[in-house]
Design a protein around this motif. Structure first.
Motif, PDB file in Angstrom:
ATOM      1  N   THR A 161       1.586   3.625  -7.969  1.00  0.00           N
ATOM      2  CA  THR A 161       1.701   3.415  -6.574  1.00  0.00           C
ATOM      3  C   THR A 161       0.647   4.865  -5.675  1.00  0.00           C
ATOM      4  O   THR A 161       0.450   4.411  -5.267  1.00  0.00           O
ATOM      5  N   ALA A 162       0.929   5.742  -6.278  1.00  0.00           N
ATOM      6  CA  ALA A 162       0.417   6.732  -5.678  1.00  0.00           C
ATOM      7  C   ALA A 162      -1.023   7.269  -5.727  1.00  0.00           C
ATOM      8  O   ALA A 162      -2.181   7.570  -5.370  1.00  0.00           O
ATOM      9  N   LEU A 163      -1.690   5.702  -7.124  1.00  0.00           N
ATOM     10  CA  LEU A 163      -3.562   5.624  -6.751  1.00  0.00           C
ATOM     11  C   LEU A 163      -3.437   4.236  -5.231  1.00  0.00           C
ATOM     12  O   LEU A 163      -4.585   5.014  -5.418  1.00  0.00           O
ATOM     13  N   THR A 164      -2.675   3.989  -4.515  1.00  0.00           N
ATOM     14  CA  THR A 164      -2.244   2.714  -3.382  1.00  0.00           C
ATOM     15  C   THR A 164      -1.937   3.146  -2.290  1.00  0.00           C
ATOM     16  O   THR A 164      -2.932   3.073  -1.455  1.00  0.00           O
ATOM     17  N   GLU A 165      -1.465   4.048  -2.794  1.00  0.00           N
ATOM     18  CA  GLU A 165      -0.877   5.390  -1.469  1.00  0.00           C
ATOM     19  C   GLU A 165      -0.441   5.882  -1.528  1.00  0.00           C
ATOM     20  O   GLU A 165       0.367   6.430  -2.513  1.00  0.00           O
ATOM     21  N   PRO A 166      -0.276   6.787  -0.419  1.00  0.00           N
ATOM     22  CA  PRO A 166       0.369   8.290  -0.433  1.00  0.00           C
ATOM     23  C   PRO A 166       1.347   8.364  -0.652  1.00  0.00           C
ATOM     24  O   PRO A 166       2.364   7.771  -0.209  1.00  0.00           O
ATOM     25  N   VAL A 167       1.774   9.528  -1.917  1.00  0.00           N
ATOM     26  CA  VAL A 167       3.477   9.199  -2.024  1.00  0.00           C
ATOM     27  C   VAL A 167       3.489  10.707  -1.621  1.00  0.00           C
ATOM     28  O   VAL A 167       3.149  11.601  -2.568  1.00  0.00           O
ATOM     29  N   THR A 168       4.638  11.600  -0.737  1.00  0.00           N
ATOM     30  CA  THR A 168       4.406  12.609  -0.575  1.00  0.00           C
ATOM     31  C   THR A 168       6.647  12.399  -1.725  1.00  0.00           C
ATOM     32  O   THR A 168       6.864  11.953  -2.347  1.00  0.00           O
ATOM     33  N   PRO A 169       6.765  14.335  -1.586  1.00  0.00           N
ATOM     34  CA  PRO A 169       7.974  14.347  -2.612  1.00  0.00           C
ATOM     35  C   PRO A 169       9.030  13.583  -2.407  1.00  0.00           C
ATOM     36  O   PRO A 169       9.860  13.470  -3.257  1.00  0.00           O
ATOM     37  N   ILE A 227      -3.495   0.768 -17.591  1.00  0.00           N
ATOM     38  CA  ILE A 227      -4.440   2.017 -16.017  1.00  0.00           C
ATOM     39  C   ILE A 227      -5.126   0.948 -15.353  1.00  0.00           C
ATOM     40  O   ILE A 227      -6.529   0.423 -15.823  1.00  0.00           O
ATOM     41  N   PRO A 228      -5.338   0.695 -14.622  1.00  0.00           N
ATOM     42  CA  PRO A 228      -6.328  -0.455 -13.212  1.00  0.00           C
ATOM     43  C   PRO A 228      -7.148   0.013 -13.362  1.00  0.00           C
ATOM     44  O   PRO A 228      -7.982   0.801 -13.937  1.00  0.00           O
ATOM     45  N   LEU A 229      -8.833  -1.168 -13.495  1.00  0.00           N
ATOM     46  CA  LEU A 229      -9.910  -0.764 -13.807  1.00  0.00           C
ATOM     47  C   LEU A 229     -10.911   0.257 -12.507  1.00  0.00           C
ATOM     48  O   LEU A 229     -11.563   0.519 -12.396  1.00  0.00           O
ATOM     49  N   SER A 230      -9.740  -0.050 -11.545  1.00  0.00           N
ATOM     50  CA  SER A 230     -10.274   0.166 -10.143  1.00  0.00           C
ATOM     51  C   SER A 230     -10.254   1.825  -9.804  1.00  0.00           C
ATOM     52  O   SER A 230     -10.018   2.972  -9.832  1.00  0.00           O
ATOM     53  N   ALA A 231      -9.002   2.130 -10.963  1.00  0.00           N
ATOM     54  CA  ALA A 231      -8.443   3.571 -11.251  1.00  0.00           C
ATOM     55  C   ALA A 231      -9.930   4.399 -11.880  1.00  0.00           C
ATOM     56  O   ALA A 231     -10.123   3.731 -12.428  1.00  0.00           O
ATOM     57  N   SER A 232     -10.705   5.807 -10.917  1.00  0.00           N
ATOM     58  CA  SER A 232     -11.308   6.159 -11.336  1.00  0.00           C
ATOM     59  C   SER A 232     -11.253   7.317 -12.515  1.00  0.00           C
ATOM     60  O   SER A 232      -9.526   7.555 -12.827  1.00  0.00           O
TER      61      SER A 232
END
Length: 524
Positions: free
Chosen positions: A168-176, A365-370
């Motif tokens: 989820t954090a790979l696609t959108e910002p996630v605060t604590p 792990i998604p192919l788009s992930a660095s």
């Protein structure tokens, strides 16, 4: 195109057969030859089509693997050891994921924390199959096996929940704060949905008597649990685990013996295929992974791999030897931690091998992930290193610590076999005295159960076991093999002479196979 995929599928199956044969012949973990065969096959042009999309692995492999593990969980023993299992599954899994994330970020600061956390979540869950199979063979105290199996089930759920948070954090910002609320929602929703589905499937199972239909229902259940839960934003893994655990605790009441026998055989083969194919698929991706990490120097890759491996192995040893010991002071009623001594804790620390779940998570792990190739490379290093280094040295460690000679489990099973045989004989006498069973039939079954009773008593030193007196274990195995071979040959001769039909032949051979399996599981 279809022919190419069929060729790839057949090639993977052949590599699985060859790899497992090599493993049996050499005594090394099957993962090693499977990966090497996959690497060799990756040089064949057609096999390049075997690269499986991450979503496919996430939606196919994980539901089936975690469902089967949950289904086989021992509920009473897991409840009794809930505190030590929780200390390992929740505390150690979260600590491992965070430690690996910190280690990767320390060595490679350019790697984002979501990708590093995804790797930590991938290598955090343990695979107890190798460890517990060795422990059962050597007669290790059963409590160790129970804790390791219970830990593996729960840490799968914890690690995969963290993995979902990382994705989820790979696609959108996630605060604590948002992360905590997200965890509460996915956990509560997944468990609730899984329990409700388990109840519904249990009702259906109670109405289905056909073994084939039972197998089909058991096959689709993990996907009915996982996919809708993921669609509505819950934890599909927790839903699958909750469903499997609910049904597993009620399997004997819901299924007929024939359904259990065929269902267990089907699932054993299915899990074997899934786990073996994962290692082959890893081998097929190795060339692409190496190409993807070519911008890193060999020294940097080696350093990162050693640091990650050290974080996984050393942290577990420290946790079992120090933190686990401190957990005895946790509130609540639970079995005394004094029964988990220093030797047992050392074994638990060394038995943290990684396996199919880690590979499935890493490959998803998604192919788009660095840095995806780097993460797969590090996960593969952890899996292969722990299997090769820990799995091959666990048996000598158990013997050195004096934990490989316990007969408690054998005696416990012998008591259970004696009790069941006595119950059958008692009921048989009741039926015979009421003239509901003729004396000839009663005598046939009486001899069968008295033989089983004598075998159980022989294990418990309550009789001399006259039918096998004077024969050592090796001679007994040889004798049983010769008698089974003679029976099978006689059945084949009767069929060849036209005295029995093919249906009768298959039925008799099936009975002999069942008897051989039962004897193989009998305490010696």
């Amino acid at each position: 195109m279809i022919e190419a995929y069929l060729i790839v599928a057949v090639a993977i199956a052949v590599m699985m057969l060859v790899g497992r044969a090599v493993a049996r012949g050499t005594g090394i973990p099957a993962a090693i030859p499977l990966v090497l065969l996959g690497v060799a096959a990756s040089f064949v042009p057609t096999m390049s089509k075997a690269v499986v999309p991450p979503d496919f692995i996430l939606n196919l492999y994980l539901p089936l693997l975690v469902y089967r593990a949950a289904f086989l969980t021992a509920p009473r023993e897991t409840k009794e050891d809930a505190v030590p299992i929780s200390v390992m599954a929740f505390g150690l899994t979260c600590a491992t994921a965070l430690a690996v994330m910190a280690a990767v970020r320390f060595v490679l600061p350019e790697v984002g924390w979501p990708v590093a956390l995804a790797l930590g979540a991938a290598v955090a869950p343990t695979d107890p199959v190798s460890a517990t199979s060795i422990m059962r063979r050597l007669g290790t105290p059963r409590r160790l096996v129970t804790i390791l199996e219970g830990e593996s089930l729960v840490n799968d759920a914890v690690a995969l929940t963290l993995f979902g948070l990382a994705l989820t954090a790979l696609t959108e910002p996630v605060t604590p704060a948002a992360g905590v609320l997200l965890l509460v929602r996915v956990v509560a929703g997944g468990v609730l949905y899984g329990l409700v589905l388990g109840w519904v499937v249990g009702r259906l199972r109670g109405r289905i008597t056909d073994p084939g239909a039972q197998i089909v229902l058991s096959l689709i259940t993990p996907f009915v649990a996982y996919l809708p839960a993921e669609h509505f934003g819950f934890s599909g893994v927790l839903a699958t685990i909750a469903t499997g655990f609910y049904l597993g605790t009620r399997a004997h009441g819901l299924l007929q013996p024939a359904s259990r026998l065929t269902g267990n055989a089907f699932w054993e083969v299915l899990v074997l295929l899934l786990e073996s194919s994962l290692f082959v698929l890893l081998g097929l991706e190795i060339r692409q992974v190496i190409s993807g990490v070519s911008n890193y120097s060999i020294g940097m890759l080696a350093t990162t791999a050693v640091v990650v491996l050290a974080a996984v192995v050393v942290l577990r040893l420290l946790w079992t030897m120090i933190a686990f010991r401190l957990a005895r002071w946790l509130p609540g009623k639970h079995l005394s931690f004094d029964r988990v001594g220093r030797r047992e804790r050392l074994v638990m620390g060394w038995a943290g091998m990684r396996g199919a779940i880690t590979l499935a998570v890493a490959l998803s792990i998604p192919l788009s992930a660095s840095n995806r190739p780097l993460m797969i490379f590090l996960a593969a290093v952890v899996v292969l290193a722990t299997l090769l280094g820990q799995a091959t040295t666990l048996a000598p460690l158990l013997r050195r610590l004096g934990l490989g000679e316990s007969k408690k489990a054998v005696i416990e099973e012998a008591h259970a076999r004696r009790a069941t045989a006595e119950a059958a004989l008692s009921r048989l006498e009741e039926l015979a005295s009421d003239d509901r069973v003729d004396e000839h039939t009663a005598e046939v079954f009486r001899q069968l159960y008295e033989l089983r009773l004598d075998r159980a008593r022989a294990v418990l030193d309550e009789s001399d076991g006259d039918e096998e007196k004077g024969l050592d274990e090796q001679s007994l195995r040889w004798l049983r093999k010769q008698l089974a071979r003679a029976q099978r040959q006689e059945v084949d001769d009767l069929y060849a002479d036209g005295k029995i039909s093919a249906t009768t032949q298959r039925h008799l051979i099936h009975e002999l196979d069942l008897e051989e399996r039962r004897r193989a599981s009998d305490p010696q």
